[in-house]
Motif scaffolding. Structure first.
Motif, PDB file in Angstrom:
ATOM      1  N   VAL A  68       5.872   8.240  -1.504  1.00  0.00           N
ATOM      2  CA  VAL A  68       4.863   7.772  -2.459  1.00  0.00           C
ATOM      3  C   VAL A  68       5.524   6.856  -3.485  1.00  0.00           C
ATOM      4  CG1 VAL A  68       3.184   8.486  -4.201  1.00  0.00           C
ATOM      5  CG2 VAL A  68       3.578   9.921  -2.206  1.00  0.00           C
ATOM      6  N   LYS A  69       4.815   5.786  -3.852  1.00  0.00           N
ATOM      7  CA  LYS A  69       5.281   4.869  -4.902  1.00  0.00           C
ATOM      8  C   LYS A  69       4.226   4.791  -5.986  1.00  0.00           C
ATOM      9  CE  LYS A  69       7.153   1.037  -2.539  1.00  0.00           C
ATOM     10  NZ  LYS A  69       7.407  -0.389  -2.539  1.00  0.00           N
ATOM     11  N   VAL A  70       4.667   4.854  -7.238  1.00  0.00           N
ATOM     12  CA  VAL A  70       3.784   4.636  -8.380  1.00  0.00           C
ATOM     13  C   VAL A  70       4.407   3.489  -9.167  1.00  0.00           C
ATOM     14  CG1 VAL A  70       2.784   5.625 -10.465  1.00  0.00           C
ATOM     15  CG2 VAL A  70       3.085   7.062  -8.436  1.00  0.00           C
ATOM     16  N   GLU A  71       3.639   2.404  -9.349  1.00  0.00           N
ATOM     17  CA  GLU A  71       4.153   1.205 -10.004  1.00  0.00           C
ATOM     18  C   GLU A  71       3.114   0.655 -10.980  1.00  0.00           C
ATOM     19  OE1 GLU A  71       6.708  -0.803  -6.433  1.00  0.00           O
ATOM     20  OE2 GLU A  71       4.532  -0.870  -6.252  1.00  0.00           O
ATOM     21  N   ASN A  76      -0.595  -4.206 -16.593  1.00  0.00           N
ATOM     22  CA  ASN A  76      -1.675  -3.235 -16.810  1.00  0.00           C
ATOM     23  C   ASN A  76      -2.405  -2.795 -15.542  1.00  0.00           C
ATOM     24  OD1 ASN A  76      -3.107  -5.581 -16.287  1.00  0.00           O
ATOM     25  ND2 ASN A  76      -4.694  -5.120 -17.780  1.00  0.00           N
ATOM     26  N   VAL A  77      -1.786  -2.966 -14.377  1.00  0.00           N
ATOM     27  CA  VAL A  77      -2.407  -2.529 -13.131  1.00  0.00           C
ATOM     28  C   VAL A  77      -1.557  -1.403 -12.537  1.00  0.00           C
ATOM     29  CG1 VAL A  77      -3.133  -3.190 -10.803  1.00  0.00           C
ATOM     30  CG2 VAL A  77      -3.398  -4.799 -12.695  1.00  0.00           C
ATOM     31  N   LEU A  78      -2.137  -0.204 -12.455  1.00  0.00           N
ATOM     32  CA  LEU A  78      -1.457   0.933 -11.872  1.00  0.00           C
ATOM     33  C   LEU A  78      -1.651   0.879 -10.360  1.00  0.00           C
ATOM     34  CD1 LEU A  78       0.011   3.690 -12.293  1.00  0.00           C
ATOM     35  CD2 LEU A  78      -2.258   4.728 -12.263  1.00  0.00           C
ATOM     36  N   VAL A  79      -0.551   0.956  -9.602  1.00  0.00           N
ATOM     37  CA  VAL A  79      -0.603   0.911  -8.148  1.00  0.00           C
ATOM     38  C   VAL A  79      -0.016   2.208  -7.605  1.00  0.00           C
ATOM     39  CG1 VAL A  79       0.099  -0.323  -6.060  1.00  0.00           C
ATOM     40  CG2 VAL A  79      -0.302  -1.590  -8.177  1.00  0.00           C
ATOM     41  N   ILE A  80      -0.819   2.915  -6.811  1.00  0.00           N
ATOM     42  CA  ILE A  80      -0.369   4.141  -6.154  1.00  0.00           C
ATOM     43  C   ILE A  80      -0.423   3.858  -4.660  1.00  0.00           C
ATOM     44  CG2 ILE A  80      -0.840   6.584  -5.765  1.00  0.00           C
ATOM     45  CD1 ILE A  80      -2.264   6.593  -8.515  1.00  0.00           C
TER      46      ILE A  80
END
Length: 150
Positions: A68-71, A76-80
């Motif tokens: 899993v990656k959380v960036e 201001n854009v959360l990417v999961i």
């Protein structure tokens, strides 16, 4: 466009175009035509706002934290995103039902201005990913009283 007659009985409306015929096929993108992959590709995520933070929760059963990656993109854009690998298949196995899905997933969320993106925290426990984005304190407007003469 579907124009298939479904029985031997004459149906005067059978040759009409059905606008809903292909409607749902374009909603769930299938990766290489695999419906199971498409089911996992649209990982369900809850987003709630508390007085202190924005909290995202995703059910990711069978996914390891290394998968899993959380960036945060563009400030201001959360990417999961991530991937659950397909199980190894043995040619001698006889499958009766396959409902668990595998494949890649990615979800993006535009965060509000009050999000402190430099302090994002994420944890994965019991198949549930929790991402916490703290909120900046609201600045209260400075009020200066003006004495009224007269």
């Amino acid at each position: 466009m579907s124009m298939v007659r479904r029985s031997n009985v004459f149906d005067p409306f059978a040759d009409f175009w059905d606008p809903f015929d292909n409607m749902f096929r374009s909603i769930v993108p299938a990766a290489s035509g695999d419906r199971d992959t498409a089911a996992f590709a649209n990982a369900r995520i809850d987003w709630k706002e508390t007085p202190e933070a924005h909290v995202f929760k995703a059910d990711l059963p069978g996914v390891k934290k290394e998968e899993v990656k959380v960036e945060v993109e563009d400030g201001n854009v959360l990417v999961i995103s991530g991937e659950r690998s397909k199980e190894e298949e043995d040619k001698n196995d006889k499958w009766h039902r396959v409902e668990r899905s595998s494949g890649k997933f990615m979800r993006r969320f535009r965060l509000p201005e009050n999000a402190k993106t430099e302090e994002v925290k994420a944890g994965l426990e019991n198949g549930v990913l929790t991402v916490t984005v703290p909120k900046a304190e609201e600045k209260k407007p400075e009020v200066k009283s003006i004495e009224i003469s007269g």
